[in-house]
Design a protein around this motif. Structure first.
Motif, PDB file in Angstrom:
ATOM      1  N   LEU A   8      94.675  55.245  67.875  1.00 39.62           N
ATOM      2  CA  LEU A   8      93.744  54.146  68.072  1.00 39.62           C
ATOM      3  C   LEU A   8      93.952  53.482  69.433  1.00 39.62           C
ATOM      4  O   LEU A   8      92.991  53.169  70.130  1.00 39.62           O
ATOM      5  CB  LEU A   8      93.898  53.128  66.941  1.00 39.62           C
ATOM      6  CG  LEU A   8      92.816  52.081  66.818  1.00 39.62           C
ATOM      7  CD1 LEU A   8      91.449  52.708  66.627  1.00 39.62           C
ATOM      8  CD2 LEU A   8      93.119  51.153  65.663  1.00 39.62           C
ATOM      9  N   LEU A   9      95.202  53.297  69.812  1.00 43.96           N
ATOM     10  CA  LEU A   9      95.491  52.701  71.126  1.00 43.96           C
ATOM     11  C   LEU A   9      95.022  53.609  72.257  1.00 43.96           C
ATOM     12  O   LEU A   9      94.476  53.138  73.261  1.00 43.96           O
ATOM     13  CB  LEU A   9      96.991  52.430  71.265  1.00 43.96           C
ATOM     14  CG  LEU A   9      97.540  51.317  70.386  1.00 43.96           C
ATOM     15  CD1 LEU A   9      99.064  51.295  70.444  1.00 43.96           C
ATOM     16  CD2 LEU A   9      96.973  49.982  70.802  1.00 43.96           C
ATOM     17  N   ILE A  10      95.221  54.903  72.101  1.00 43.75           N
ATOM     18  CA  ILE A  10      94.757  55.870  73.106  1.00 43.75           C
ATOM     19  C   ILE A  10      93.246  55.778  73.247  1.00 43.75           C
ATOM     20  O   ILE A  10      92.707  55.698  74.358  1.00 43.75           O
ATOM     21  CB  ILE A  10      95.205  57.302  72.728  1.00 43.75           C
ATOM     22  CG1 ILE A  10      96.717  57.429  72.865  1.00 43.75           C
ATOM     23  CG2 ILE A  10      94.485  58.336  73.586  1.00 43.75           C
ATOM     24  CD1 ILE A  10      97.297  58.703  72.252  1.00 43.75           C
ATOM     25  N   THR A  49      88.395  56.529  82.344  1.00 46.19           N
ATOM     26  CA  THR A  49      89.121  57.792  82.345  1.00 46.19           C
ATOM     27  C   THR A  49      90.575  57.486  82.675  1.00 46.19           C
ATOM     28  O   THR A  49      90.865  56.649  83.540  1.00 46.19           O
ATOM     29  CB  THR A  49      88.515  58.745  83.400  1.00 46.19           C
ATOM     30  OG1 THR A  49      87.167  59.020  83.012  1.00 46.19           O
ATOM     31  CG2 THR A  49      89.295  60.037  83.505  1.00 46.19           C
ATOM     32  N   VAL A  50      91.500  58.147  81.980  1.00 45.07           N
ATOM     33  CA  VAL A  50      92.926  57.863  82.168  1.00 45.07           C
ATOM     34  C   VAL A  50      93.670  59.154  82.473  1.00 45.07           C
ATOM     35  O   VAL A  50      93.465  60.174  81.817  1.00 45.07           O
ATOM     36  CB  VAL A  50      93.525  57.199  80.899  1.00 45.07           C
ATOM     37  CG1 VAL A  50      95.007  56.915  81.082  1.00 45.07           C
ATOM     38  CG2 VAL A  50      92.780  55.917  80.557  1.00 45.07           C
ATOM     39  N   ARG A  51      94.535  59.101  83.477  1.00 47.81           N
ATOM     40  CA  ARG A  51      95.398  60.246  83.797  1.00 47.81           C
ATOM     41  C   ARG A  51      96.563  60.273  82.815  1.00 47.81           C
ATOM     42  O   ARG A  51      97.006  59.237  82.318  1.00 47.81           O
ATOM     43  CB  ARG A  51      95.928  60.127  85.225  1.00 47.81           C
ATOM     44  CG  ARG A  51      94.835  60.318  86.265  1.00 47.81           C
ATOM     45  CD  ARG A  51      95.365  60.255  87.655  1.00 47.81           C
ATOM     46  NE  ARG A  51      96.310  61.351  87.873  1.00 47.81           N
ATOM     47  CZ  ARG A  51      96.954  61.559  89.012  1.00 47.81           C
ATOM     48  NH1 ARG A  51      96.772  60.743  90.029  1.00 47.81           N
ATOM     49  NH2 ARG A  51      97.781  62.559  89.134  1.00 47.81           N
ATOM     50  N   PRO A 111     101.930  56.175  79.489  1.00 47.14           N
ATOM     51  CA  PRO A 111     103.176  55.440  79.173  1.00 47.14           C
ATOM     52  C   PRO A 111     103.191  54.014  79.732  1.00 47.14           C
ATOM     53  O   PRO A 111     103.778  53.120  79.129  1.00 47.14           O
ATOM     54  CB  PRO A 111     104.268  56.296  79.811  1.00 47.14           C
ATOM     55  CG  PRO A 111     103.675  57.667  79.866  1.00 47.14           C
ATOM     56  CD  PRO A 111     102.201  57.454  80.136  1.00 47.14           C
ATOM     57  N   LYS A 112     102.510  53.793  80.849  1.00 42.87           N
ATOM     58  CA  LYS A 112     102.438  52.439  81.408  1.00 42.87           C
ATOM     59  C   LYS A 112     101.488  51.566  80.590  1.00 42.87           C
ATOM     60  O   LYS A 112     101.720  50.371  80.422  1.00 42.87           O
ATOM     61  CB  LYS A 112     101.955  52.502  82.866  1.00 42.87           C
ATOM     62  CG  LYS A 112     102.885  53.238  83.798  1.00 42.87           C
ATOM     63  CD  LYS A 112     102.241  53.458  85.153  1.00 42.87           C
ATOM     64  CE  LYS A 112     103.009  54.512  85.925  1.00 42.87           C
ATOM     65  NZ  LYS A 112     102.233  55.139  86.965  1.00 42.87           N
ATOM     66  N   LEU A 158     105.406  54.715  73.853  1.00 44.72           N
ATOM     67  CA  LEU A 158     104.788  56.006  73.553  1.00 44.72           C
ATOM     68  C   LEU A 158     105.510  57.092  74.346  1.00 44.72           C
ATOM     69  O   LEU A 158     105.501  57.080  75.570  1.00 44.72           O
ATOM     70  CB  LEU A 158     103.301  55.967  73.922  1.00 44.72           C
ATOM     71  CG  LEU A 158     102.488  57.226  73.715  1.00 44.72           C
ATOM     72  CD1 LEU A 158     102.509  57.668  72.257  1.00 44.72           C
ATOM     73  CD2 LEU A 158     101.049  56.998  74.166  1.00 44.72           C
ATOM     74  N   THR A 159     106.147  58.026  73.636  1.00 43.87           N
ATOM     75  CA  THR A 159     106.877  59.097  74.307  1.00 43.87           C
ATOM     76  C   THR A 159     105.918  60.197  74.744  1.00 43.87           C
ATOM     77  O   THR A 159     104.811  60.332  74.209  1.00 43.87           O
ATOM     78  CB  THR A 159     107.942  59.712  73.384  1.00 43.87           C
ATOM     79  OG1 THR A 159     107.280  60.349  72.286  1.00 43.87           O
ATOM     80  CG2 THR A 159     108.929  58.660  72.883  1.00 43.87           C
ATOM     81  N   GLN A 160     106.356  61.002  75.697  1.00 47.72           N
ATOM     82  CA  GLN A 160     105.528  62.105  76.200  1.00 47.72           C
ATOM     83  C   GLN A 160     105.217  63.106  75.086  1.00 47.72           C
ATOM     84  O   GLN A 160     104.095  63.600  74.982  1.00 47.72           O
ATOM     85  CB  GLN A 160     106.236  62.803  77.362  1.00 47.72           C
ATOM     86  CG  GLN A 160     105.380  63.873  78.007  1.00 47.72           C
ATOM     87  CD  GLN A 160     105.997  64.420  79.281  1.00 47.72           C
ATOM     88  OE1 GLN A 160     106.902  63.827  79.857  1.00 47.72           O
ATOM     89  NE2 GLN A 160     105.511  65.555  79.722  1.00 47.72           N
ATOM     90  N   LYS A 161     106.189  63.367  74.228  1.00 50.58           N
ATOM     91  CA  LYS A 161     106.001  64.312  73.129  1.00 50.58           C
ATOM     92  C   LYS A 161     104.917  63.825  72.162  1.00 50.58           C
ATOM     93  O   LYS A 161     104.015  64.579  71.772  1.00 50.58           O
ATOM     94  CB  LYS A 161     107.322  64.509  72.388  1.00 50.58           C
ATOM     95  CG  LYS A 161     107.234  65.451  71.208  1.00 50.58           C
ATOM     96  CD  LYS A 161     108.575  65.573  70.511  1.00 50.58           C
ATOM     97  CE  LYS A 161     108.468  66.436  69.270  1.00 50.58           C
ATOM     98  NZ  LYS A 161     109.736  66.541  68.555  1.00 50.58           N
ATOM     99  N   ILE A 162     104.999  62.573  71.763  1.00 51.29           N
ATOM    100  CA  ILE A 162     104.025  61.999  70.830  1.00 51.29           C
ATOM    101  C   ILE A 162     102.659  61.875  71.494  1.00 51.29           C
ATOM    102  O   ILE A 162     101.623  62.144  70.875  1.00 51.29           O
ATOM    103  CB  ILE A 162     104.513  60.631  70.295  1.00 51.29           C
ATOM    104  CG1 ILE A 162     105.809  60.806  69.505  1.00 51.29           C
ATOM    105  CG2 ILE A 162     103.454  59.958  69.470  1.00 51.29           C
ATOM    106  CD1 ILE A 162     105.680  61.701  68.283  1.00 51.29           C
ATOM    107  N   LEU A 163     102.636  61.480  72.761  1.00 54.67           N
ATOM    108  CA  LEU A 163     101.378  61.380  73.506  1.00 54.67           C
ATOM    109  C   LEU A 163     100.675  62.729  73.532  1.00 54.67           C
ATOM    110  O   LEU A 163      99.483  62.820  73.217  1.00 54.67           O
ATOM    111  CB  LEU A 163     101.643  60.884  74.926  1.00 54.67           C
ATOM    112  CG  LEU A 163     100.453  60.916  75.878  1.00 54.67           C
ATOM    113  CD1 LEU A 163      99.321  60.025  75.363  1.00 54.67           C
ATOM    114  CD2 LEU A 163     100.885  60.496  77.281  1.00 54.67           C
ATOM    115  N   THR A 164     101.401  63.771  73.874  1.00 50.29           N
ATOM    116  CA  THR A 164     100.825  65.115  73.934  1.00 50.29           C
ATOM    117  C   THR A 164     100.265  65.525  72.577  1.00 50.29           C
ATOM    118  O   THR A 164      99.156  66.055  72.489  1.00 50.29           O
ATOM    119  CB  THR A 164     101.892  66.134  74.410  1.00 50.29           C
ATOM    120  OG1 THR A 164     102.347  65.736  75.711  1.00 50.29           O
ATOM    121  CG2 THR A 164     101.331  67.529  74.472  1.00 50.29           C
TER     122      THR A 164
END
Length: 103
Positions: free
Chosen positions: A8-10, A18-20, A25-26, A31-37
């Motif tokens: 939901l936050l994403i 548009t977000v890179r 994370p900023k 939010l970790t890179q693993k969970i984000l991916t």
């Protein structure tokens, strides 16, 4: 389709622009890179967001909402308003509890 606390936050951040990949994370502390991916892949598989990879070094990846993802706008508006209302209500209740404890 929208599972976990991060999706939901994403979506809310992508709704604005548009977000890179490296910006998430900023924007979403904790939010970790693993969970984000994981969440980005799920949202992409559900057709809610579009992933654009630019052929450059270092690699540049951007995410944006698809038309299907944009159709969540009214739902996100309602959730945002509910959150604001709930936060105000919770603050009021906490003040009442704090004041009764002082007496």
């Amino acid at each position: 389709m929208i599972g976990g606390k991060w999706s939901l936050l994403i979506l809310c951040h992508l709704r604005k622009r548009t977000v890179r990949f490296c910006e998430f994370p900023k924007l979403i502390p904790g939010l970790t890179q693993k969970i984000l991916t994981k969440h980005l892949r799920e949202l992409e598989n559900h057709g809610l967001l579009h992933r654009t990879v630019f052929p450059e070094i270092p690699p540049k990846v951007e995410y944006s909402l698809t038309d299907h993802g944009k159709s969540l706008g009214p739902v996100l508006d309602c959730l945002e308003q509910w959150g604001k209302d709930h936060l105000n209500r919770a603050r009021s209740l906490n003040k009442c509890v704090d004041n009764s404890a002082d007496q």
